[in-house]
Every structure is written in structure tokens, then in C-alpha cells.
Design a protein around this motif. Structure first.
Motif, PDB file in Angstrom:
ATOM      1  N   ASP A 169       8.503   8.518  -8.325  1.00  0.00           N
ATOM      2  CA  ASP A 169       8.713   7.514  -7.281  1.00  0.00           C
ATOM      3  C   ASP A 169       7.479   6.616  -7.240  1.00  0.00           C
ATOM      4  OD1 ASP A 169      10.968   9.035  -6.657  1.00  0.00           O
ATOM      5  OD2 ASP A 169       9.967  10.063  -4.989  1.00  0.00           O
ATOM      6  N   ILE A 170       7.624   5.458  -6.606  1.00  0.00           N
ATOM      7  CA  ILE A 170       6.515   4.527  -6.437  1.00  0.00           C
ATOM      8  C   ILE A 170       6.385   4.182  -4.962  1.00  0.00           C
ATOM      9  CG2 ILE A 170       5.674   2.194  -6.965  1.00  0.00           C
ATOM     10  CD1 ILE A 170       7.026   2.441  -9.678  1.00  0.00           C
ATOM     11  N   ALA A 171       5.140   4.047  -4.504  1.00  0.00           N
ATOM     12  CA  ALA A 171       4.866   3.632  -3.128  1.00  0.00           C
ATOM     13  C   ALA A 171       4.159   2.288  -3.139  1.00  0.00           C
ATOM     14  CB  ALA A 171       4.003   4.669  -2.421  1.00  0.00           C
ATOM     15  N   GLY A 172       4.768   1.297  -2.488  1.00  0.00           N
ATOM     16  CA  GLY A 172       4.169  -0.027  -2.360  1.00  0.00           C
ATOM     17  C   GLY A 172       3.819  -0.323  -0.919  1.00  0.00           C
ATOM     18  N   ARG A 173       3.208  -1.476  -0.703  1.00  0.00           N
ATOM     19  CA  ARG A 173       2.801  -1.875   0.649  1.00  0.00           C
ATOM     20  C   ARG A 173       3.390  -3.237   0.982  1.00  0.00           C
ATOM     21  NH1 ARG A 173      -3.621  -0.888   0.791  1.00  0.00           N
ATOM     22  NH2 ARG A 173      -3.354  -1.830   2.846  1.00  0.00           N
ATOM     23  N   THR A 174       3.578  -3.468   2.268  1.00  0.00           N
ATOM     24  CA  THR A 174       4.231  -4.705   2.722  1.00  0.00           C
ATOM     25  C   THR A 174       3.256  -5.644   3.418  1.00  0.00           C
ATOM     26  OG1 THR A 174       4.869  -3.622   4.804  1.00  0.00           O
ATOM     27  CG2 THR A 174       6.451  -3.533   2.987  1.00  0.00           C
ATOM     28  N   LEU A 175       1.984  -5.576   3.047  1.00  0.00           N
ATOM     29  CA  LEU A 175       1.015  -6.392   3.763  1.00  0.00           C
ATOM     30  C   LEU A 175       1.096  -7.864   3.378  1.00  0.00           C
ATOM     31  CD1 LEU A 175      -2.299  -7.276   3.087  1.00  0.00           C
ATOM     32  CD2 LEU A 175      -2.068  -5.176   1.829  1.00  0.00           C
ATOM     33  N   TRP A 176       1.752  -8.186   2.260  1.00  0.00           N
ATOM     34  CA  TRP A 176       1.921  -9.576   1.860  1.00  0.00           C
ATOM     35  C   TRP A 176       3.199 -10.135   2.482  1.00  0.00           C
ATOM     36  CZ3 TRP A 176       0.542  -5.577  -1.369  1.00  0.00           C
ATOM     37  CH2 TRP A 176      -0.789  -5.628  -1.842  1.00  0.00           C
ATOM     38  N   ASP A 177       3.200 -11.428   2.696  1.00  0.00           N
ATOM     39  CA  ASP A 177       4.347 -12.081   3.329  1.00  0.00           C
ATOM     40  C   ASP A 177       5.433 -12.294   2.279  1.00  0.00           C
ATOM     41  OD1 ASP A 177       5.983 -13.338   5.120  1.00  0.00           O
ATOM     42  OD2 ASP A 177       4.928 -15.263   5.048  1.00  0.00           O
ATOM     43  N   GLU A 178       6.122 -11.202   1.974  1.00  0.00           N
ATOM     44  CA  GLU A 178       7.154 -11.229   0.940  1.00  0.00           C
ATOM     45  C   GLU A 178       8.321 -10.372   1.403  1.00  0.00           C
ATOM     46  OE1 GLU A 178       7.693 -10.267  -3.855  1.00  0.00           O
ATOM     47  OE2 GLU A 178       5.759  -9.999  -2.880  1.00  0.00           O
ATOM     48  N   GLY A 179       9.520 -10.855   1.232  1.00  0.00           N
ATOM     49  CA  GLY A 179      10.699 -10.113   1.658  1.00  0.00           C
ATOM     50  C   GLY A 179      10.930  -8.859   0.831  1.00  0.00           C
ATOM     51  N   GLU A 180      11.643  -7.910   1.430  1.00  0.00           N
ATOM     52  CA  GLU A 180      11.892  -6.641   0.747  1.00  0.00           C
ATOM     53  C   GLU A 180      12.693  -6.834  -0.536  1.00  0.00           C
ATOM     54  OE1 GLU A 180      14.128  -2.351   1.485  1.00  0.00           O
ATOM     55  OE2 GLU A 180      13.471  -3.535   3.209  1.00  0.00           O
ATOM     56  N   HIS A 229       1.255  -3.305  -5.228  1.00  0.00           N
ATOM     57  CA  HIS A 229       2.090  -4.483  -5.507  1.00  0.00           C
ATOM     58  C   HIS A 229       2.377  -4.514  -7.000  1.00  0.00           C
ATOM     59  CE1 HIS A 229       3.549  -8.675  -5.492  1.00  0.00           C
ATOM     60  NE2 HIS A 229       3.725  -8.495  -4.191  1.00  0.00           N
ATOM     61  N   TYR A 230       3.502  -5.097  -7.356  1.00  0.00           N
ATOM     62  CA  TYR A 230       3.872  -5.182  -8.775  1.00  0.00           C
ATOM     63  C   TYR A 230       3.054  -6.223  -9.523  1.00  0.00           C
ATOM     64  CZ  TYR A 230       6.665  -9.100  -6.963  1.00  0.00           C
ATOM     65  OH  TYR A 230       7.079 -10.253  -6.334  1.00  0.00           O
ATOM     66  N   ARG A 231       2.381  -7.095  -8.804  1.00  0.00           N
ATOM     67  CA  ARG A 231       1.503  -8.079  -9.441  1.00  0.00           C
ATOM     68  C   ARG A 231       0.079  -7.538  -9.482  1.00  0.00           C
ATOM     69  NH1 ARG A 231       2.439 -13.460  -6.180  1.00  0.00           N
ATOM     70  NH2 ARG A 231       0.475 -13.966  -7.251  1.00  0.00           N
ATOM     71  N   GLU A 232      -0.535  -7.600 -10.649  1.00  0.00           N
ATOM     72  CA  GLU A 232      -1.850  -7.002 -10.866  1.00  0.00           C
ATOM     73  C   GLU A 232      -2.896  -7.526  -9.891  1.00  0.00           C
ATOM     74  OE1 GLU A 232      -5.050  -6.328 -14.533  1.00  0.00           O
ATOM     75  OE2 GLU A 232      -3.138  -7.379 -14.889  1.00  0.00           O
ATOM     76  N   GLU A 233      -2.932  -8.846  -9.686  1.00  0.00           N
ATOM     77  CA  GLU A 233      -3.992  -9.417  -8.870  1.00  0.00           C
ATOM     78  C   GLU A 233      -3.886  -8.989  -7.405  1.00  0.00           C
ATOM     79  OE1 GLU A 233      -0.799 -12.680  -9.225  1.00  0.00           O
ATOM     80  OE2 GLU A 233      -1.664 -11.066 -10.442  1.00  0.00           O
ATOM     81  N   LEU A 234      -2.659  -8.799  -6.905  1.00  0.00           N
ATOM     82  CA  LEU A 234      -2.501  -8.393  -5.508  1.00  0.00           C
ATOM     83  C   LEU A 234      -2.799  -6.907  -5.328  1.00  0.00           C
ATOM     84  CD1 LEU A 234       0.640 -10.442  -4.386  1.00  0.00           C
ATOM     85  CD2 LEU A 234      -1.793 -10.963  -4.089  1.00  0.00           C
ATOM     86  N   HIS A 235      -2.376  -6.094  -6.278  1.00  0.00           N
ATOM     87  CA  HIS A 235      -2.730  -4.674  -6.212  1.00  0.00           C
ATOM     88  C   HIS A 235      -4.248  -4.502  -6.265  1.00  0.00           C
ATOM     89  CE1 HIS A 235      -2.476  -0.320  -7.129  1.00  0.00           C
ATOM     90  NE2 HIS A 235      -3.506  -0.583  -7.910  1.00  0.00           N
ATOM     91  N   ASP A 236      -4.904  -5.171  -7.197  1.00  0.00           N
ATOM     92  CA  ASP A 236      -6.350  -5.029  -7.356  1.00  0.00           C
ATOM     93  C   ASP A 236      -7.115  -5.612  -6.179  1.00  0.00           C
ATOM     94  OD1 ASP A 236      -5.933  -3.753  -9.729  1.00  0.00           O
ATOM     95  OD2 ASP A 236      -6.711  -5.358 -11.009  1.00  0.00           O
ATOM     96  N   LEU A 290       8.414   1.351   0.497  1.00  0.00           N
ATOM     97  CA  LEU A 290       7.594   0.217   0.915  1.00  0.00           C
ATOM     98  C   LEU A 290       7.086   0.504   2.323  1.00  0.00           C
ATOM     99  CD1 LEU A 290       9.832  -2.694  -0.423  1.00  0.00           C
ATOM    100  CD2 LEU A 290       7.768  -1.721  -1.485  1.00  0.00           C
ATOM    101  N   PHE A 291       5.803   0.839   2.416  1.00  0.00           N
ATOM    102  CA  PHE A 291       5.248   1.311   3.686  1.00  0.00           C
ATOM    103  C   PHE A 291       4.852   0.161   4.598  1.00  0.00           C
ATOM    104  CE2 PHE A 291       4.143   5.284   1.270  1.00  0.00           C
ATOM    105  CZ  PHE A 291       4.974   6.117   2.012  1.00  0.00           C
ATOM    106  N   PRO A 292       5.151   0.291   5.910  1.00  0.00           N
ATOM    107  CA  PRO A 292       4.650  -0.681   6.886  1.00  0.00           C
ATOM    108  C   PRO A 292       3.125  -0.616   6.948  1.00  0.00           C
ATOM    109  CG  PRO A 292       6.332   0.756   7.861  1.00  0.00           C
ATOM    110  CD  PRO A 292       5.962   1.353   6.539  1.00  0.00           C
ATOM    111  N   GLU A 293       2.508  -1.745   7.266  1.00  0.00           N
ATOM    112  CA  GLU A 293       1.054  -1.792   7.350  1.00  0.00           C
ATOM    113  C   GLU A 293       0.560  -1.284   8.701  1.00  0.00           C
ATOM    114  OE1 GLU A 293      -1.369  -2.479   4.994  1.00  0.00           O
ATOM    115  OE2 GLU A 293       0.443  -2.167   3.825  1.00  0.00           O
TER     116      GLU A 293
END
Length: 324
Positions: A189-200, A156-163, A228-231
Motif C-alpha cells: 500500500d502507499i500513504a500520501g498526504r493532502t497538504l497540497w491544494d489538489e483534488g483527490e 506525493h507522486y511528484r518528486e519535487e513535492l515529496h522532497d 491519503l491522510f488529512p493534514e
């Protein structure tokens, strides 16, 4: 008088994802044939410098269930690709953390010298940032940088959610690694995750703002540059995919990963690596297809007989490759 039914009178319900030919309700299960081996993946070993929450492959500093692939073992598969009509464009490397494998630089040099695109999935932390690895990567970038792609996991781009997923102070180390790759002109490239309830759209804007502020050369509006990978939560209840689902969902079997990719792994204690149908099913021996690409081709279509086939690939539309 006892009212307990005998075992002969009990007809247990079929379990989901148990029969390769039929779903639990008796429908014909969907299968996917290999159209072209666009991407050949290698799992370089499941050992990793960190242990993340919900890592689909359970990588950790202690998990060596998949051992390090040696450079000669990788070379044998590259020889087979070059000698056959596979149509392979891209060689992918995942783990664990690939840069913990002592042969990783040699493997990349061999891959790139043959003219393949190389895609490395890394956490960009200490294993990649060791001086020897940095020097080797810089040399590869100088010689073959147009073919080398580095995809960094930043959940995630936010430190607290990534950590929250990867551990305290992990985010600060990862962004330093991304800074180094960007400053030195690597294709990033960057790989993120979509486990948080946040729109693409919101996620792409967030990553874009972070990248712009740090000078990263990544177009976060491009799905191949910010993936942005599905969970895939273990134990999630997900529908089985039947033959009828392709029309119902408006999707095509040739758009799934197993229509265009295979993965090579070496299990602990095994004499030789084996080919699997995709990157997501490293521990399920039902998806082993032989010890060579020729054997894997002769194996036939892949039965979508696993929850990951449903949730990640078909319903989630996920793909690990850049070339798909």
C-alpha cells in the motif's frame, strides 16, 4: 484613579480542548467507546533515519522520546489479545521507522505466526533495504506473505513535492524501496498526504500513473491501497466536537479510530509500555489508559479532547488501519 480590573473581576475564556467533559462554549464534549479492538498498534520507537517537515510525532534521528519496544514486550500484549475476547484482526506497527528497531523481524515473525494480519508503516529507505532486513522480509513473505502488508510513505507522486517535505533526493530512494517490495511480491500500500491544494481524483490519477509506469501492484483507486491522510498542522484552529456534532455532520462515533484501535508505546525512562487511545496522541499523557489492554478497557470512553480528534478523525475521516 486606576481603571485596571482586579483578578477577581476578570473571567478568562475557557481554552479549547482543555476540559474532557465540556467544550469551551459549555457544550457536552463528544466521547467514543471502544466497540471492538480491531487493530492494536505498536509504536516501535520514535527514532527515524530522516526528519520530515510537519511530522505529527516529530520523529527524527535524535528523537528517542518513545524508545524501542522489545519483542518480549510486544509478545505480552499479543498474549493478552489471544487470551481475551477482543476481536483483534490486525496488528499495526509505526514509528519512527520500524525497521530501525533491532527486534522488528522477531516481532513480525511472532505476530504473523499467531495468525494476525500485520501492517507495517515504513519509509522503505535504507533501514528496510539493509541486506539482513531484506533477507528476513523475504523469508516472512515466503512463509506468511498473505498476512503481511507493507504501507510506504510517499507524500506525493511528484518528486519535487515529496522532497519538499522529506528532504532532497528522498523520493528517489523511496521509489527504489517500493520497486523492491513490488518486484518481490509483497502486499503493498502507499500513504500520501493532502497538504497540497489538489483534488483527490487528481492525486489518485497521479499516483496511478507513477505506479503503472514502474510496475507497482497497487490499485490507487482503492482508498485502502492508496491512503491519503488529512493534514494536522500544529496550532491549527479546528472546531471542538460536541455530542450534537454526530447528527450535524452525519457521522457516527463508531467510525472513528478510537472505537476500534489502541496503541502501545514505551516512554523514555519508563519501566513498562502503556496503552494509548490511538496512534495520533503519543505525547499527550491525558490519553494514557493503563499498562495492559484489560486496564485500557476499564478506562471507559475516550474524550475527543484534542485537535487531532477533530481535524484528522472526525472532520478529516482519517484512519491509520486497514481493517476499519
Amino acid at each position: 484613579m486606576s481603571t485596571q480590573l482586579s483578578t477577581a473581576e476578570v473571567s478568562p475564556e475557557p481554552l479549547k480542548f482543555s476540559d474532557p467533559a465540556y467544550t469551551a462554549d459549555g457544550s457536552r464534549r463528544a466521547h467514543v467507546a471502544l466497540e471492538r479492538l480491531t487493530t492494536l498498534w505498536f509504536n516501535t520507537g520514535t527514532l527515524c533515519n530522516i526528519e520530515c517537515a510537519n511530522c505529527y510525532i516529530k520523529s527524527s534521528p535524535k528523537n528517542d522520546s518513545l524508545v524501542y519496544l522489545r519483542a518480549d514486550e510486544v509478545a505480552a500484549f499479543l498474549d493478552e489479545v489471544e487470551g481475551g475476547d477482543f476481536g483483534t484482526q490486525e496488528i499495526g506497527f509505526t514509528g519512527g521507522e520500524p525497521f530501525m528497531n533491532p527486534d522488528m523481524l522477531s516481532i513480525l515473525e511472532d505476530t504473523l505466526s499467531r495468525g494476525f494480519e500485520a501492517l507495517v508503516l515504513t519509509n522503505a529507505m535504507r533501514p528496510m533495504m539493509r541486506p539482513r532486513i531484506q533477507e528476513g522480509l523475504l523469508a516472512l513473505r515466503e512463509k506468511r506473505g498473505d498476512k503481511l502488508h507493507m504501507r510506504v510513505s510517499l507524500d506525493h507522486y511528484r518528486e519535487e513535492l515529496h522532497d519538499e517535505q522529506r528532504g532532497e533526493k528522498n523520493w528517489s530512494e523511496v521509489v527504489k524501496g517500493i520497486d523492491w517490495l513490488s518486484e518481490n511480491g509483497f502486499r503493498l500500500d502507499i500513504a500520501g498526504r493532502t497538504l497540497w491544494d489538489e483534488g483527490e481524483e487528481s492525486m489518485r490519477e497521479g499516483y496511478g500513473s507513477l505506479g503503472a509506469g514502474r510496475g507497482w501492484k497497487v490499485d490507487c483507486t482503492d482508498p485502502s491501497r492508496l491512503v491519503l491522510f488529512p493534514e494536522m498542522e500544529e496550532g491549527d484552529d479546528t472546531p471542538e466536537i460536541t455530542e450534537a456534532c454526530w447528527d450535524i455532520l452525519g457521522k457516527r462515533p463508531e467510525d472513528t479510530m478510537c472505537a476500534s484501535s489502541r496503541m502501545v508505546v514505551k516512554r523514555k525512562g519508563a519501566e513498562k509500555p502503556v496503552v494509548l487511545s490511538c496512534t495520533l496522541l503519543a505525547y499527550d499523557e491525558r490519553f494514557e489508559m493503563g499498562e495492559s489492554l484489560a486496564e485500557a478497557n476499564a478506562f471507559g470512553p475516550v474524550s475527543l479532547n484534542h485537535p487531532h480528534c477533530s481535524k484528522f478523525c472526525v472532520l478529516g475521516g482519517g484512519s491509520c488501519s486497514r481493517a476499519d
